[in-house]
Design a protein around this motif. Structure first.
Motif, PDB file in Angstrom:
ATOM      1  N   ASP A 184    -116.162-118.351   2.650  1.00 57.19           N
ATOM      2  CA  ASP A 184    -115.814-117.516   3.802  1.00 57.19           C
ATOM      3  C   ASP A 184    -115.553-116.056   3.412  1.00 57.19           C
ATOM      4  OD1 ASP A 184    -113.425-117.825   2.477  1.00 57.19           O
ATOM      5  OD2 ASP A 184    -112.349-118.753   4.149  1.00 57.19           O
ATOM      6  N   SER A 185    -115.892-115.686   2.186  1.00 57.44           N
ATOM      7  CA  SER A 185    -115.713-114.292   1.765  1.00 57.44           C
ATOM      8  C   SER A 185    -116.612-113.373   2.585  1.00 57.44           C
ATOM      9  CB  SER A 185    -116.048-114.134   0.276  1.00 57.44           C
ATOM     10  OG  SER A 185    -115.218-114.952  -0.522  1.00 57.44           O
ATOM     11  N   ALA A 186    -116.086-112.218   2.940  1.00 58.43           N
ATOM     12  CA  ALA A 186    -116.871-111.245   3.693  1.00 58.43           C
ATOM     13  C   ALA A 186    -118.060-110.776   2.860  1.00 58.43           C
ATOM     14  CB  ALA A 186    -116.004-110.048   4.072  1.00 58.43           C
ATOM     15  N   GLY A 187    -119.235-110.693   3.519  1.00 63.72           N
ATOM     16  CA  GLY A 187    -120.423-110.197   2.848  1.00 63.72           C
ATOM     17  C   GLY A 187    -121.388-111.266   2.392  1.00 63.72           C
ATOM     18  N   THR A 189    -124.124-114.115   3.213  1.00 65.00           N
ATOM     19  CA  THR A 189    -125.061-114.524   4.250  1.00 65.00           C
ATOM     20  C   THR A 189    -125.902-115.677   3.729  1.00 65.00           C
ATOM     21  OG1 THR A 189    -125.210-112.248   5.057  1.00 65.00           O
ATOM     22  CG2 THR A 189    -126.925-113.776   5.777  1.00 65.00           C
ATOM     23  N   VAL A 209    -119.485-108.404  -1.961  1.00 65.05           N
ATOM     24  CA  VAL A 209    -118.535-109.516  -1.828  1.00 65.05           C
ATOM     25  C   VAL A 209    -117.449-109.341  -2.891  1.00 65.05           C
ATOM     26  CG1 VAL A 209    -118.231-112.011  -1.970  1.00 65.05           C
ATOM     27  CG2 VAL A 209    -120.305-111.049  -0.925  1.00 65.05           C
TER      28      VAL A 209
END
Length: 371
Positions: A184-187, A189, A209
């Motif tokens: 669920d880390s931002a960045g 995909t 990330v």
């Protein structure tokens, strides 16, 4: 070397076979190929409840602490059923890397949950255009404001959409490093990668990330841990291929006894009988190689070349046996409504996944010639 199963090993085999028989069948396999998760939650929970998800996790961290022979037994049975699970990427490769290269804090934080099947960690190391060798890993990681920032792409990551974290092999300012990156880390995909076997494979993109510096495995040198964990994983995957080949052989033999042509079962024709005899010989010989590799590892002997040979040979045998099984079934074997094609597609997939034949051959040759 005695490769006869002990009573406990026989019980383990029967337990996994029974769970697969009760919780997965051909109809469910077809449904799972179209499922967003890609594996049976009921089977995964049952594997966790019986401790099979912790078969190679050390006992101090909630696992069963068994050896590679037991791991091979589990995967031979999963292969017989074609059971898609995160067991190989999470409970074998990632768990072993954390056990071998993680700090005590990282082991305590992750291994008990992996052993119970409550969390899933999959290793991401392959990259577009690169081989399976981590020496060619190019994904960039750098220190920035007290954290580690990743940029790049990983490919062919199994079960990534179901993982709690990715164990990412990256170049941290030029040095190879393994980083536990929460999914669920931002960045991050994810993108599905369609494949011949309709298994869940993902492309993972990392765009700035950021993870804590403590995410880096810091218990032991990565290179040695990687060599050990990946060779153990090759043995497990080889066992899985042999399980599938054995089941395909049984299906083809049963069909050859029942299908009547020109007034007799087709198994009575030499062309069919000889093919089945050759397949039985190949399967049994390769099974011996797989368990010899597992025995050597458990006995503290060199097993790396045996592991490479087992993965190479088991993949080839699985392909040959499933192709011959499709032919023996005739037109039915080519039908999507029949089961032989399920095994044939999985055989092709497993032969190419993780370490393909060309890479394995190069590693075996390098060991033979000392290069």
């Amino acid at each position: 070397m005695n490769l006869d199963f002990t009573e406990e090993q026989g019980l383990l085999r029967d337990t996994v076979r029974g769970l697969c028989a009760d919780l997965i069948d051909a109809r469910q396999l077809r449904a799972l190929e179209r499922d967003a998760r890609g594996y049976s939650v009921a089977l995964w929970q049952a594997l966790g409840e019986t401790g099979i998800t912790g078969v190679v996790v050390p006992e101090p961290f909630g696992g069963v602490g068994l050896g590679l022979i037991e791991c091979a037994i589990v995967h031979e049975e999963l292969g017989r059923a074609l059971a898609p699970t995160p067991h190989l990427p999470s409970c074998v490769l990632s768990a072993r890397l954390i056990a071998l290269a993680g700090s005590e804090a990282q082991q305590a934080a992750w291994l008990p949950a992996l052993a119970a099947g409550q969390r899933i960690v999959v290793t991401a190391w392959q990259e577009p255009g690169n081989s399976a060798d981590i020496a060619r890993v190019a994904l960039s990681a750098r220190h920035e404001d007290g954290r580690i920032v990743l940029d790049g792409v990983k490919t062919l990551v199994p079960c990534a959409n179901s993982a709690d974290a990715l164990l990412v092999i990256a170049r941290l300012e030029g040095e190879l490093a393994a980083l536990l990156v929460p999914l669920d880390s931002a960045g991050i995909t994810l993108a599905d990668l369609p494949n011949h076997a309709d298994q869940k494979l993902m492309r993972v993109e990392f765009a700035r990330v950021a993870v804590d510096a403590a995410a880096r495995l810091a218990g032991a040198p990565l290179a040695a841990a990687w060599e050990r964990a990946t060779h153990e994983t090759q043995v497990a995957l080889a066992a899985e291929s042999i399980g599938g080949a054995q089941r395909m052989l049984e299906m083809a033999t049963d069909y050859a006894k029942l299908r009547v042509q020109f007034g007799q079962p087709i198994g009575g024709f030499q062309a069919i009988a000889h093919d089945l005899a050759n397949a039985a010989t190949e399967v049994e010989g390769t099974r011996y190689l797989v368990y010899q590799a597992a025995w050597a590892a458990d006995s503290g002997r060199p097993f790396e070349r045996l592991a490479l040979m087992a993965k190479l040979q088991a993949g080839a045998v699985f392909r040959r046996v499933t192709w011959k099984g499709v032919q023996i079934h005739g037109g039915l074997g080519f039908s999507l409504d029949a089961d032989p094609q399920l095994f044939y597609r999985r055989a092709k997939h497993q032969q190419l996944m993780y370490w393909d034949p060309a890479w394995l051959e190069r590693r075996i040759a390098a060991g033979v010639f000392g290069t």
